[in-house]
Every structure is written in C-alpha cells, then in structure tokens.
Design a protein around this motif. Structure first.
Motif, mmCIF file in Angstrom:
data_model
loop_
_atom_site.group_PDB
_atom_site.id
_atom_site.type_symbol
_atom_site.label_atom_id
_atom_site.label_comp_id
_atom_site.label_asym_id
_atom_site.label_seq_id
_atom_site.Cartn_x
_atom_site.Cartn_y
_atom_site.Cartn_z
ATOM 1 N N GLY B 47 0.819 -1.191 0.000
ATOM 2 C CA GLY B 47 0.000 0.000 0.000
ATOM 3 C C GLY B 47 0.849 1.235 0.000
ATOM 4 O O GLY B 47 2.035 1.167 0.176
ATOM 5 N N ASP B 160 -8.448 0.400 -3.265
ATOM 6 C CA ASP B 160 -7.551 1.541 -3.076
ATOM 7 C C ASP B 160 -8.389 2.703 -2.556
ATOM 8 O O ASP B 160 -9.610 2.712 -2.725
ATOM 9 C CB ASP B 160 -6.872 1.949 -4.399
ATOM 10 N N ASP B 161 -7.733 3.654 -1.930
ATOM 11 C CA ASP B 161 -8.424 4.911 -1.643
ATOM 12 C C ASP B 161 -7.795 6.007 -2.496
ATOM 13 O O ASP B 161 -6.675 5.862 -2.986
ATOM 14 C CB ASP B 161 -8.486 5.244 -0.151
ATOM 15 N N TYR B 297 -3.530 2.961 3.160
ATOM 16 C CA TYR B 297 -3.971 1.818 2.376
ATOM 17 C C TYR B 297 -2.939 0.702 2.456
ATOM 18 O O TYR B 297 -1.751 0.921 2.348
ATOM 19 C CB TYR B 297 -4.237 2.167 0.895
ATOM 20 N N ASP B 302 -7.870 -2.443 3.216
ATOM 21 C CA ASP B 302 -7.316 -3.265 2.139
ATOM 22 C C ASP B 302 -8.446 -4.034 1.472
ATOM 23 O O ASP B 302 -9.622 -3.766 1.733
ATOM 24 C CB ASP B 302 -6.196 -4.172 2.657
#
Lengths: 119, 432
Positions: B47, B160-161, B297, B302
């Motif tokens: 991440g 994902d953000d 993330y 996740d």
C-alpha cells in the motif's frame, strides 16, 4: 571503553560495567520515544534480550553483552527517552551489570575497531 | 548481524539498524482478517503505506521522482517505497519534521502517487462511468471541488483509496503509488472506450501542509488564499501551470500541487527558501496521518475490509446508499450496502495506549488481562509527536468500538492498557 557489533558500548567502573548504545546507533534509530529497562537484581545471560528501545520508526532489542547481575538501571530514560539521542555515551547509559566473567569483555572491539566497523 | 529492526511497515531495510535482534511483528496475527502482507493491487510493493519492498528489489530497479536530486542535496535518507526511491526523513529527523509541519509548513514530495485524467464526452459522462467503480457521489461534485473516494471490489472490500476532482471537462484522480498500475487497469477495463483513462507521467505532485502553508504559497500566487478546503483550481506558480487543491493528508490546512515535472524543482526550492517551510519525509508523513486518524492503504484498509467496518461511511454519500437516487451501481454494491444495513461486526477505531510503550501494527487486542481470544488488532501504530504519546488505530469487535472503552494490547507478551478513542487524535485544521 569497548563496543559490540550490536552497537552497545561497555565501560568498566570498579567492579561494574556500564552499558549504553553508541552515538551511531542513536543516530540511525532516530528519535527515541520509549525505553524498557531490565529489573535491578535480574540475572542476565549474554545475548538475552534485556532492554527494548523504540524510536519513532521501530522497536529494537538490546542484548545482554555479558553474563551477570543488573545492579542499577537508568530510570531517567523511562521518563525522558529522548536523552538517548542527546547524550548516548554519557547521561543516557542504560544499565550497570556486575559481570560474572569480565573476560567476556575481551571479545569486544576497541573504539578504533568499532569506528572501522561502522565505517 | 543484519540490521532490519524495522517494523513491517516501517521504513524499509535501507533505513535499518537494529541494535540487536529483530523486534517487530511482536504480536499474534491470530485474529486479523486484514491482509496486511500484500494487497492485491500491489505488485511487489504494498500500500501507499510504509511496507518495504522485498529485499530482492535493488536500488537500481527503483524509480525516481523529478525531485530525486533535490532530496539528495537536502540530505534525505532514501528508502525503497512502492517501487520508488523516496526520502524517509531529512537531517531534521522524523520528530522535528512532524512538529514543524504542525507549527509552520512542511513540503512533501508525493510524485510517486498516480495522477490520472478520466475524460468522457463531458464531465457528466466521465462521472457517471466512474460511479460504477466507487460508492461516491461523483456526478453532483461541483466543478472545482475534490472528494475522497474508494475503489471497491466484488466482496465490498477496498482496492484503493483516492481523491477525485471535478476539473470542468474531466475528472482528475489521485491514487496510491503501489496501486496505480492496477487502478489504471481497473479504470480502463471498466470505462474504455467511451471514457479515456490517462496516467500522467510528466507532472510531479507535491504537498505543502501546515498552518503557514497558505502564507507561504500565497507569496507565489496570492489567489491561493481564496481557496477553501477541497477547492481545486488551475493557477500559475512561478510561470508553470499548476493544478492546486486545498487538501492533504496530515490533518493540517494545506495544498496539493500537480506541477509540470520540469518546473517542480524550482517550485520546491522557492518554497524551501521561505522561513516557514521545511522538507518532510515519509516518516513524518506517516505519523502526521496517523495522529489525524487517516487510513494508510494496505495497513488500515485493504481488499479484505469494507467501508462500513473501516469507519469510512462518511465518504459514502446518501445518494449512493439504499434508498438513494442512484443507490448501488458500483462494484460490490450488494456487499457494501449489506454491510451498512447489517452493521459491521468489527470497526476501525482509534487507540490510545495508556503507557509509553508504542503499540505497533500487528499488536493483538484483548478484552482483559487474561482473556484468551483477541478482540482485534492494531493496524497502524507508533508514536505521535504532537500528542507526545503513543497512538494507534486498529480493528476491534463492534462490542468494543465505543469511544473510551478500556481494552488491552499485548506487547512483548505483556497486556498493556489501551483505550478506544475517537479520531482524529489531533484536531483537524482545515480551512472551511
């Protein structure tokens, strides 16, 4: 003063050995925020984990450099762990040990050898 | 003896010194359903978070941002991060960098993140298509505004953000570095050919954060002072066309600036010459976002966490929820809306350790000093320089998610008290 490959320094004071971490180690670890010390009176065995030291980034162990009995710990570090960054070789010693066998010191480096070791 | 003390996550072995043995993932992972090791989107990296690349990744394989030379000149300690060589800290050090950012202004290189242009026949066309991938209201986002979003998967987990902005005739999307290739592939697969998806490769991305960020940036263009939180504008800075948003990931007021790569270094130098501004590395970026309760993330969210349990429902606008005008219609809608309706069995919460010992990611959480089964796990934890105390976040069973609930974290075999806390830990200072 003697130095270990684990970046501890050892200084003989009378029949005790004072243990701390090197300036190089303190710099590499970064800002130290937590120190957990052994208990006075604890019998320690070389290579046992005796202290925990945490920086903003990570946690590390300090291994006992010698067999012996812990005679004093630097309580000030619990409240002010940042002292380890300020004065690692002086005021920020970690603990004192009464060694069972002072010849264990012979395995360790002198200052010049340690400086070569950390390059 | 190899040095690699650094915590999973922490800043990669390049950083590494260990006083002695490895101390780190000290905690049981028995409870954690979070896949902290390797999010699906990450190929080799993880991440946006701080997980190190594998040892197999050699320095020569790492990508560099347009600011690489400047980092070296500033004395940045470079580590592998999401496939890039990035500064984990500068000579100031993590603690002082963190405090400086909260007191004045900090400059961050976030050029490793993915900048993506999503373009259709018009904004509405791009937005409508994008809504099939995110449970957010994209269509009604006013021009010149930005919003936080999440890519979901079929199980309702988070891929994902991201941030997305309405830039008039297109959507501008910023995604995490480790996920950007997967994100672009996901968008192309879902949106093409009607809507184009272009990963920008010729622009740097920097963030200027802190209470004096406005004063500093306004010297280069006074119009930035008119912006409020989540505004997005195009303005020249030192002659270069910059895409500026009033946002960030530190909890402070500030700006994120997409700048042509050839102009990035000069812009950073001009900012760094100002008394208020110091360069800030990934180390302080992580402690700043943690104190602000913001997710990393790959650690805190996740593919195995849904928005309800991640306590991110504030980001899911009503119009996309059950009974909303455009309810569902995104990947995993049944799972996400189901989780909202049922309530989450576990929740992401803030955690304040009551002793000085930090509780790192992986620390198991327990109801009592003697209970056998963990009730949760820390997903991010460390020391909060502004709080001058350890700080963490993690997941706990819903029964323990209420603020002020006292629980225990197991650190090196000892159960230490920790209290569930509201987030952010440090009040947000956005300019509304």
């Amino acid at each position: 003063m003697k130095f270990t490959e684990e970046h501890e320094w050892l200084r003989v004071e009378g029949d005790e050995v004072v243990v701390g971490i090197t300036t190089h180690a303190a710099e590499q670890l970064g800002d130290i925020v937590f120190v957990e010390l052994p208990e006075v009176g604890a019998e320690i065995v070389k290579d046992d984990e005796v202290c925990v030291i945490e920086s903003v980034k990570a946690a590390s162990d300090i291994l006992a450099p010698l067999d012996g009995e812990v005679t004093e710990v630097n309580e000030a570090l619990a409240d002010e762990p940042g002292k380890v960054n300020e004065d690692p070789i002086g005021a920020a010693w970690f603990f004192k040990v009464k060694p069972a066998d002072l010849s264990q010191m012979d395995d360790y480096m002198d200052e010049a050898a340690y400086n070569d070791f950390v390059g | 003896m190899p040095f690699s003390t650094l915590e999973r996550g922490a800043f990669a072995s390049a950083e590494g010194i260990t006083i002695s043995g490895n101390r780190t993932e000290g905690a049981s992972r028995a409870w954690g359903p979070c896949e902290m090791v390797m999010p699906d989107c990450a190929t080799g990296a993880t991440g946006e978070g701080e997980r190190p690349m594998g040892d197999a990744v050699q320095a020569g394989d790492l990508k560099q941002t347009p600011l690489f030379d400047l980092h070296a000149e500033l004395g940045g300690k470079m580590v592998p991060f999401a496939g890039y060589s990035m500064p984990v800290q500068y000579p100031l050090g993590v603690m002082k960098e963190h405090l400086h950012c909260r007191a004045a202004a900090g400059l961050f290189d976030v050029s490793h993140m993915g900048q993506v242009i999503v373009k259709g026949a018009d904004y509405a066309a791009a937005a409508a298509a994008f809504e099939t991938l995110v449970p957010m209201d994209v269509l009604d986002l006013p021009e010149g505004k930005q919003r936080y979003g999440l890519f979901t998967n079929a199980e309702g987990g988070i891929e994902d953000d991201l941030m997305f902005a309405n830039r008039g005739d297109h959507l501008f999307v910023v995604v995490n570095a480790a996920c950007k290739d997967a994100d672009v592939a996901r968008m192309k697969a879902a949106l093409a050919p009607e809507v184009s998806v272009e990963l920008i490769s010729d622009r740097a991305l920097i963030a200027l954060q802190g209470p004096k960020a406005e004063a500093a940036l306004a010297r280069l263009n006074p119009l930035v002072a008119d912006m409020v939180f989540m505004d997005v504008v195009t303005l020249p800075l030192m002659g270069a066309e910059c895409w500026i948003s009033r946002s960030g990931y530190t909890g402070e007021d500030g700006f994120e600036i997409s700048v042509p790569e050839e102009a990035a270094e000069a812009l950073c130098r001009a900012l760094l010459e100002m008394d208020e501004v110091e360069a800030i590395g990934l180390g302080a970026r992580d402690s700043l976002r943690l104190e602000s309760g913001l997710c990393l993330y790959g650690s805190d969210i996740d593919t195995g966490t849904n928005p309800a349990e991640a306590s991110l429902l504030w980001a899911v606008q009503k119009v996309r929820r059950a009974d909303g005008a455009r309810a569902g219609g995104f990947v995993g809608a049944d799972a996400v809306l189901g989780a909202i309706a049922e309530g989450a069995a576990r929740k992401r919460v803030g955690l304040l350790p009551q002793s000085r010992a930090p509780m790192r990611a992986g620390t198991a959480l327990f109801e009592s000093e003697t209970s056998e089964t963990p009730i949760g796990e820390v997903t991010s934890g460390g020391f909060g320089p502004s709080l001058n105390a350890p700080v963490a976040m993690g997941y706990v069973d819903a029964a323990f998610a209420k603020a002020d609930t006292p629980i225990f974290g197991e650190v090196r075999g000892k159960r230490l008290p920790v209290v569930v806390s509201k987030m952010p830990f440090v009040p947000a200072k956005f300019k509304r």
